[in-house]
Write an enzyme that holds these catalytic residues in place. Structure first.
Site, PDB file in Angstrom:
ATOM      1  N   CYS A  98      -5.836  -3.561   2.019  1.00  0.00           N
ATOM      2  CA  CYS A  98      -5.625  -3.633   3.469  1.00  0.00           C
ATOM      3  C   CYS A  98      -6.912  -3.813   4.272  1.00  0.00           C
ATOM      4  O   CYS A  98      -7.438  -4.907   4.397  1.00  0.00           O
ATOM      5  CB  CYS A  98      -4.843  -2.415   3.938  1.00  0.00           C
ATOM      6  SG  CYS A  98      -4.048  -2.624   5.557  1.00  0.00           S
ATOM      7  N   PRO A 116      21.189   4.432  29.720  1.00  0.00           N
ATOM      8  CA  PRO A 116      21.538   4.310  31.136  1.00  0.00           C
ATOM      9  C   PRO A 116      21.111   2.923  31.624  1.00  0.00           C
ATOM     10  O   PRO A 116      19.920   2.614  31.624  1.00  0.00           O
ATOM     11  CB  PRO A 116      20.732   5.416  31.804  1.00  0.00           C
ATOM     12  CG  PRO A 116      20.378   6.360  30.698  1.00  0.00           C
ATOM     13  CD  PRO A 116      20.212   5.511  29.488  1.00  0.00           C
ATOM     14  N   LEU A 117      22.064   2.096  31.995  1.00  0.00           N
ATOM     15  CA  LEU A 117      21.798   0.710  32.384  1.00  0.00           C
ATOM     16  C   LEU A 117      21.886   0.591  33.898  1.00  0.00           C
ATOM     17  O   LEU A 117      22.967   0.633  34.480  1.00  0.00           O
ATOM     18  CB  LEU A 117      22.805  -0.224  31.698  1.00  0.00           C
ATOM     19  CG  LEU A 117      22.647  -1.717  31.933  1.00  0.00           C
ATOM     20  CD1 LEU A 117      21.265  -2.209  31.519  1.00  0.00           C
ATOM     21  CD2 LEU A 117      23.727  -2.486  31.172  1.00  0.00           C
ATOM     22  N   SER A 118      20.728   0.422  34.519  1.00  0.00           N
ATOM     23  CA  SER A 118      20.677   0.434  35.980  1.00  0.00           C
ATOM     24  C   SER A 118      20.884  -0.933  36.599  1.00  0.00           C
ATOM     25  O   SER A 118      21.129  -1.038  37.803  1.00  0.00           O
ATOM     26  CB  SER A 118      19.325   0.983  36.435  1.00  0.00           C
ATOM     27  OG  SER A 118      18.294   0.069  36.087  1.00  0.00           O
ATOM     28  N   ASP A 167      13.821  -3.056  33.488  1.00  0.00           N
ATOM     29  CA  ASP A 167      13.450  -2.242  32.326  1.00  0.00           C
ATOM     30  C   ASP A 167      14.638  -2.004  31.405  1.00  0.00           C
ATOM     31  O   ASP A 167      14.556  -2.241  30.191  1.00  0.00           O
ATOM     32  CB  ASP A 167      12.854  -0.910  32.780  1.00  0.00           C
ATOM     33  CG  ASP A 167      11.547  -1.086  33.528  1.00  0.00           C
ATOM     34  OD1 ASP A 167      10.832  -2.058  33.222  1.00  0.00           O
ATOM     35  OD2 ASP A 167      11.243  -0.267  34.413  1.00  0.00           O
ATOM     36  N   SER A 168      15.736  -1.498  31.953  1.00  0.00           N
ATOM     37  CA  SER A 168      16.902  -1.221  31.116  1.00  0.00           C
ATOM     38  C   SER A 168      17.543  -2.519  30.614  1.00  0.00           C
ATOM     39  O   SER A 168      18.113  -2.552  29.520  1.00  0.00           O
ATOM     40  CB  SER A 168      17.932  -0.381  31.883  1.00  0.00           C
ATOM     41  OG  SER A 168      18.355  -1.044  33.074  1.00  0.00           O
ATOM     42  N   GLU A 193       0.820  -1.209   0.000  1.00  0.00           N
ATOM     43  CA  GLU A 193       0.000   0.000   0.000  1.00  0.00           C
ATOM     44  C   GLU A 193       0.857   1.265   0.000  1.00  0.00           C
ATOM     45  O   GLU A 193       1.833   1.379   0.758  1.00  0.00           O
ATOM     46  CB  GLU A 193      -0.906  -0.037   1.241  1.00  0.00           C
ATOM     47  CG  GLU A 193      -1.961   1.031   1.312  1.00  0.00           C
ATOM     48  CD  GLU A 193      -2.912   0.829   2.490  1.00  0.00           C
ATOM     49  OE1 GLU A 193      -3.893   1.588   2.585  1.00  0.00           O
ATOM     50  OE2 GLU A 193      -2.670  -0.088   3.312  1.00  0.00           O
ATOM     51  N   GLY A 230      18.363  -2.980  36.512  1.00  0.00           N
ATOM     52  CA  GLY A 230      16.979  -3.386  36.753  1.00  0.00           C
ATOM     53  C   GLY A 230      16.357  -3.991  35.506  1.00  0.00           C
ATOM     54  O   GLY A 230      16.955  -4.041  34.435  1.00  0.00           O
ATOM     55  N   LYS A 275      -9.218   3.003  -2.608  1.00  0.00           N
ATOM     56  CA  LYS A 275      -9.591   2.192  -1.452  1.00  0.00           C
ATOM     57  C   LYS A 275     -11.032   2.490  -1.041  1.00  0.00           C
ATOM     58  O   LYS A 275     -11.467   3.650  -1.046  1.00  0.00           O
ATOM     59  CB  LYS A 275      -8.639   2.504  -0.295  1.00  0.00           C
ATOM     60  CG  LYS A 275      -8.668   1.538   0.875  1.00  0.00           C
ATOM     61  CD  LYS A 275      -7.536   1.851   1.845  1.00  0.00           C
ATOM     62  CE  LYS A 275      -7.470   0.843   2.990  1.00  0.00           C
ATOM     63  NZ  LYS A 275      -6.330   1.113   3.889  1.00  0.00           N
TER      64      LYS A 275
END
Length: 454
Positions: free
Chosen positions: A177, A360-362, A366-367, A47, A364, A115
């Site tokens: 689509c 920034p790698l903590s 998430d990072s 598309e 934890g 469409k």
């Protein structure tokens, strides 16, 4: 298996980029050349492939439409597009803006098909820029083509609207689509009218298990009515926050016969299928309920294309067999989570002009999860390079600013593209610091550690 009913069709996955008209044209031409090499008589593209799907408010600008027509002109006159039916997606205006498909053959426009259903849920906002075609089964036979098209090919008008292309040996109908996802899908009327092949040009972004739903929809519609269904999709991030996950599909009579990859880094992937159209007619004839409904169905507008056969004798003679039914290839949910965002990260990085990612790698969760996605990106880049994909290798060398760089492992790539930093304070523990250092070491990231309260 009669040679006269063997048909080879090609569907494409392209990694297009909004407003990159030159690059988009190059990838379209590359896919057409590959489709011809595979012996296809028809090529389906995704598309809005000419302009890019995610142009957003650039669809309000006349230049976006002008440049799309210019690309179409170049495609129409390019020798590479001869002797194959080409189906490309682009915006076009007929008093209002439409999301269209332009089908052409040997330098002549056969149909401009707008469409009929807009996608406006989730991250879709199509009705913000486009109107839907409301005249189901109707066409404007005298749509005026732009002067630049007329001067290039000598054609001043083309059919604009919803119609079936009736080739000498088979008929072709269209969905775009969203139309397959709606209750009143176009393919219902098309199949009841005896259309052999329905093609769908999509810009469908990745969601968990969405591929399963696509396969179910396509298999179901051909199982009930019989027929061949081709599905094309975009790949990549197209400058947006979503990731288009490819997976071109071909199904016939309720079974999948071809499928391309869902997550990959290559910009152009063409999937072809050779099928026997006589199997469709036999399948329908054996379904007496279908035959009765088909006899009662109102006729659709058909545009005759008597000069072209979709079942080509030269291809049939070279073909050893038709595509056999196959089981769909699905990733696990965990694999989708690891691969989808990672593909987005690579696509965004290679087109952003930046040299890598910083995190920034903590230590934890998430990072850590984010770091694993960047490493997953590095794994996919490495595997593509190992498989011989020169485009990915060139992009990688450009990003790391080293024309001789040749990675020996995913960690080599990660060390050049990913920098992590542990930002400790008096409240940080040695455990989280050690976790961050260990993870960075395992994935190969360049790692720093510093005190932010010093």
């Amino acid at each position: 298996m009669e040679a006269a009913s063997l048909c080879t069709m090609a569907t494409c996955v392209l990694n297009q980029w909004s407003m990159d008209f030159a690059g988009n044209k190059r990838r379209i031409l590359s896919s057409i050349i590959e489709a011809k090499r595979l012996g296809a008589s028809y090529r389906l593209g995704p598309e809005l492939e000419i302009s890019g799907y995610g142009c957003s408010d650039h669809f309000y600008e006349g230049d976006t439409f002008l440049h799309s027509w210019q690309v179409l002109r170049d495609l129409l006159i390019d020798p590479a597009t001869r002797d194959i039916v080409c189906d490309v997606g682009m915006p076009a205006s007929r008093r209002v803006a439409y999301n269209c498909r332009v089908v052409f053959l040997n330098g002549q426009v056969l149909l401009i098909r707008p469409k009929t259903r807009m996608a406006d849920d989730g991250n879709y906002r199509e009705s913000r820029w486009f109107s839907r075609w409301t005249k189901r089964g109707e066409i404007d036979k005298t749509f005026q083509l732009p002067d630049l098209i007329e001067s290039a090919i000598g054609q001043s008008t083309a059919p604009f609207g919803d119609a079936v292309l009736a080739f000498r040996d088979a008929s072709l109908g269209f969905e775009t689509c969203e139309e397959i996802w709606t209750i009143g899908s176009s393919h219902i009327d098309l199949f009841l009218n005896g259309v052999d092949i329905v093609v769908n040009s999509s810009g469908s972004y990745h969601q968990l298990r969405k591929l399963n739903r696509r396969v179910d929809l396509i298999s179901s519609c051909t199982n009930k009515a019989g027929g061949l269904y081709l599905y094309s999709n975009l790949r990549g991030c197209d400058g947006e926050r979503v990731y288009y996950d490819g997976s071109a599909l071909v199904a016939m009579n309720g079974r999948l016969v071809a499928q391309s990859r869902q997550f990959a880094l290559e910009e152009v992937e063409v999937t072809s299928a050779t099928v026997d159209l006589e199997e469709i007619r036999n399948y329908r004839q054996a379904n007496r309920s279908h035959c009765q409904q088909s006899a009662e169905a109102p006729a659709l507008t058909r545009i005759a294309v008597p000069q072209w056969r979709l079942c080509r004798q030269d291809v049939a003679a070279a073909c050893q067999s038709t595509n056999l039914p196959m089981e769909p290839r699905y990733h696990t949910p965990e694999e989708e989570i690891a691969l989808g965002p990672a593909c987005w990260l690579w696509d965004y990085l290679r087109r952003s002009g930046q040299s890598g990612y910083f995190l920034p790698l903590s230590g934890g969760i998430d990072s850590t999860a984010t770091s694993c996605l960047v490493y997953s990106m590095s794994v996919q880049v490495f595997e593509s390079v190992q498989s011989g994909c020169q485009e990915v290798l060139q992009d990688l060398r450009r990003i790391v600013r080293d024309p001789q760089f040749l990675p020996g492992s995913p960690q080599d790539i990660c060390s050049r593209l990913f920098t992590t930093c542990y930002m400790g304070s008096e409240n940080s523990s040695s455990e989280t610091r050690q976790r961050a250092e260990q993870l960075a070491k395992e994935i190969g990231a360049s790692h720093l550690a510093l005190r932010i309260d010093a």
